[in-house]
Design a protein around this motif. Structure first.
Motif, PDB file in Angstrom:
ATOM      1  N   GLY A 168       0.823  -1.205   0.000  1.00  0.00           N
ATOM      2  CA  GLY A 168       0.000   0.000   0.000  1.00  0.00           C
ATOM      3  C   GLY A 168       0.856   1.253   0.000  1.00  0.00           C
ATOM      4  N   ASP A 169       0.210   2.383  -0.229  1.00  0.00           N
ATOM      5  CA  ASP A 169       0.932   3.654  -0.290  1.00  0.00           C
ATOM      6  C   ASP A 169       1.533   4.040   1.050  1.00  0.00           C
ATOM      7  N   GLU A 170       1.015   3.474   2.130  1.00  0.00           N
ATOM      8  CA  GLU A 170       1.570   3.746   3.451  1.00  0.00           C
ATOM      9  C   GLU A 170       2.717   2.804   3.799  1.00  0.00           C
ATOM     10  N   GLY A 171       3.064   1.928   2.871  1.00  0.00           N
ATOM     11  CA  GLY A 171       4.135   0.980   3.126  1.00  0.00           C
ATOM     12  C   GLY A 171       3.681  -0.274   3.841  1.00  0.00           C
ATOM     13  N   LYS A 172       2.360  -0.424   4.028  1.00  0.00           N
ATOM     14  CA  LYS A 172       1.833  -1.606   4.708  1.00  0.00           C
ATOM     15  C   LYS A 172       1.396  -2.645   3.676  1.00  0.00           C
ATOM     16  N   ARG A 240       6.226 -16.438  -0.710  1.00  0.00           N
ATOM     17  CA  ARG A 240       5.206 -15.400  -0.726  1.00  0.00           C
ATOM     18  C   ARG A 240       5.569 -14.353  -1.780  1.00  0.00           C
ATOM     19  N   LEU A 241       4.549 -13.791  -2.427  1.00  0.00           N
ATOM     20  CA  LEU A 241       4.745 -12.801  -3.492  1.00  0.00           C
ATOM     21  C   LEU A 241       4.222 -11.453  -3.023  1.00  0.00           C
ATOM     22  N   VAL A 242       5.037 -10.426  -3.147  1.00  0.00           N
ATOM     23  CA  VAL A 242       4.629  -9.059  -2.812  1.00  0.00           C
ATOM     24  C   VAL A 242       4.739  -8.223  -4.077  1.00  0.00           C
ATOM     25  N   GLU A 243       3.605  -7.730  -4.576  1.00  0.00           N
ATOM     26  CA  GLU A 243       3.623  -6.912  -5.786  1.00  0.00           C
ATOM     27  C   GLU A 243       3.828  -5.446  -5.415  1.00  0.00           C
ATOM     28  N   VAL A 244       4.784  -4.832  -6.089  1.00  0.00           N
ATOM     29  CA  VAL A 244       5.180  -3.456  -5.801  1.00  0.00           C
ATOM     30  C   VAL A 244       5.064  -2.631  -7.076  1.00  0.00           C
ATOM     31  N   LYS A 245       4.441  -1.459  -6.980  1.00  0.00           N
ATOM     32  CA  LYS A 245       4.375  -0.553  -8.124  1.00  0.00           C
ATOM     33  C   LYS A 245       5.675   0.233  -8.246  1.00  0.00           C
ATOM     34  N   TYR A 250      10.603   3.552  -3.371  1.00  0.00           N
ATOM     35  CA  TYR A 250      11.245   4.209  -2.230  1.00  0.00           C
ATOM     36  C   TYR A 250      10.821   3.585  -0.897  1.00  0.00           C
ATOM     37  N   LEU A 251       9.704   2.825  -0.910  1.00  0.00           N
ATOM     38  CA  LEU A 251       9.225   2.166   0.310  1.00  0.00           C
ATOM     39  C   LEU A 251       9.906   0.819   0.551  1.00  0.00           C
ATOM     40  N   LEU A 252      10.623   0.314  -0.444  1.00  0.00           N
ATOM     41  CA  LEU A 252      11.155  -1.040  -0.346  1.00  0.00           C
ATOM     42  C   LEU A 252      12.219  -1.233   0.743  1.00  0.00           C
ATOM     43  N   PRO A 253      13.133  -0.297   0.975  1.00  0.00           N
ATOM     44  CA  PRO A 253      14.125  -0.555   2.035  1.00  0.00           C
ATOM     45  C   PRO A 253      13.502  -0.868   3.389  1.00  0.00           C
ATOM     46  N   ASP A 254      12.479  -0.095   3.797  1.00  0.00           N
ATOM     47  CA  ASP A 254      11.811  -0.373   5.071  1.00  0.00           C
ATOM     48  C   ASP A 254      11.107  -1.730   5.040  1.00  0.00           C
ATOM     49  N   LEU A 255      10.445  -2.024   3.919  1.00  0.00           N
ATOM     50  CA  LEU A 255       9.750  -3.307   3.792  1.00  0.00           C
ATOM     51  C   LEU A 255      10.743  -4.466   3.862  1.00  0.00           C
ATOM     52  N   MET A 256      11.865  -4.324   3.192  1.00  0.00           N
ATOM     53  CA  MET A 256      12.863  -5.396   3.184  1.00  0.00           C
ATOM     54  C   MET A 256      13.432  -5.630   4.577  1.00  0.00           C
ATOM     55  N   ASP A 257      13.594  -4.565   5.345  1.00  0.00           N
ATOM     56  CA  ASP A 257      14.062  -4.715   6.729  1.00  0.00           C
ATOM     57  C   ASP A 257      13.068  -5.520   7.559  1.00  0.00           C
ATOM     58  N   LYS A 258      11.766  -5.241   7.350  1.00  0.00           N
ATOM     59  CA  LYS A 258      10.734  -5.943   8.115  1.00  0.00           C
ATOM     60  C   LYS A 258      10.647  -7.426   7.719  1.00  0.00           C
TER      61      LYS A 258
END
Length: 405
Positions: A168-172, A240-245, A250-258
């Motif tokens: 999502g746009d909030e990074g969730k 698991r598959l995560v689709e990213v636009k 720019y949200l990916l570094p935080d997501l990858m850390d999680k």
């Protein structure tokens, strides 16, 4: 257990505290509290009706199975620690105590709950009209202990319930409740190309070094379908598959850390990737693929599809501008695709491959048309559709199935 003890144990949940946010469990707690406080008939009926309506809304009347599923999929500190190794002694003791309580709770019927509240026979008769939920022993504690040993394949929380997610746009992350059901056996042709991606995915699942993958080629050749089918094929093995636009890079570094601490393996999927020469997302993807200080977690890989071999759009004016080091700039633009360790090319099919795809799809869809006629009409359809491709073949076969051809 007495009703006061049930209320106290529910309120004191620590390992499984997030269960209190489950609507059914929360309503159960309100019902137990009403009974413990000696509430009147109307208040008890309202609490019971609310709880049962929420349970029935989940398409079940079996409270035992509902609580079992909620416990097995609960994200908590014990699930996370078990995925990395053994539990600390204090946590293990707390886990065992709460599992014992939840197992007793899940087996408690409405009549059992009323009995635990010490209601007199006359008051219980007044509540006889209330629907009764199903309740029975489930072996909850043993089932959860077994699940802890499968965290690397089954996951926890929403990752146990779903295998495809959107960022999502909030990074969730938001689960895709009805993902594309595409399967590998449904994709005729391009087996050699897909085998390279499958081998890379198996390496990821095995904890071996895996490459980021760029699927490049003509439109309609099945690049995106291949990634989705692989995600479906290996979901049971912990993929698991995560689709990213593109505008979310720019949200990916935080997501990858999680996700790095998660026991499951993740494909970060970027579909139809390309950049303008002045696109800020270009630098973000470069850092993600290679060169960031933190590096890439071993349980993650980026899979991207593109119709362009060189991902950055370049014009003639870009080559005749006033850049003093124009050759260096051009090399930087061309270097992005080289940062993918594996590049798989999907070329437009020739007549022989297109005919093979048509025949295999016709078999899947049980189209009774003679092969020669099927190929002739399929070729004519491809010409009208702009050229041969697996997408055109599938569209033709689907029209045949619908009686439109």
């Amino acid at each position: 257990m007495k009703i006061q003890q049930i209320c106290a144990r529910l309120a004191g949940l620590a390992v499984f505290r997030s269960l209190l946010e489950d609507p059914v469990v929360a309503a159960y707690g309100r019902l137990a509290k009403a009974l413990a406080q000696g509430a009147g008939l109307q208040a008890v009926c309202q609490a019971a009706g609310e709880m049962e309506a929420l349970l029935f809304a989940q398409d079940t009347d079996d409270l035992s199975e509902y609580i079992l599923a909620a416990v097995l999929e609960c994200e908590n500190i014990c699930a996370r620690q078990a995925a990395r190794g053994a539990l600390a002694p204090g946590l293990k003791k707390a886990l065992e105590g709460e599992l014992d309580f939840l197992e007793q709770l899940s087996a408690l019927s409405l009549d059992g709950l009323l009995e635990a509240a010490g209601l007199e026979d006359s008051r219980r008769e007044e509540l006889a009209f209330l629907p009764r939920w199903e309740a029975h022993p489930t072996g909850l504690a043993a089932a959860y202990t077994d699940r802890l040993g499968q965290m690397g394949r089954r996951g926890y929380g929403m990752f146990a319930r779903h295998h495809v997610f959107m960022l999502g746009d909030e990074g969730k992350l938001a689960p895709v409740r009805h993902p594309d059901p595409q399967r590998l056996e449904d994709l005729p042709g391009y087996e050699r190309e897909r085998e390279k991606i499958i081998a890379n995915t198996k390496a990821l699942l095995a904890g071996l070094p895996a490459n980021n993958v760029l699927l490049y080629g003509d439109a309609g050749t099945g690049k995106s379908s291949a990634v989705k089918a692989i995600a479906n094929e290996y979901a049971s093995q912990g993929l698991r598959l995560v689709e990213v636009k593109k505008n979310q890079l720019y949200l990916l570094p935080d997501l990858m850390d999680k996700l790095a601490a998660n026991p499951l393996k993740f494909i970060l999927f970027i579909d139809d990737l390309s950049f303008a020469s002045n696109d800020d997302n270009f630098a973000a993807l470069k850092a993600i693929l290679e060169g960031s200080a933190g590096g890439r977690a071993a349980n993650l890989a980026v899979y991207a599809t593109s119709n362009r071999r060189h991902l950055v759009k370049e014009t003639l004016s870009d080559r005749t501008g006033d850049d003093l080091h124009e050759a260096d700039t051009r090399q930087e633009l061309l270097s992005l695709s080289a940062r993918f360790g594996l590049i798989v090319t999907f070329q437009r099919p020739d007549k022989a491959l297109y005919s093979q795809i048509l025949l295999q799809l016709a078999k899947q869809y049980q189209i009774p048309m003679p092969s020669d006629l099927l190929i002739t009409r399929g070729e004519a359809f491809a010409i009208r559709a702009g050229g041969r491709s697996p997408r055109a073949a599938r569209q033709f076969i689907e029209q045949c199935r619908a009686g439109m051809v």
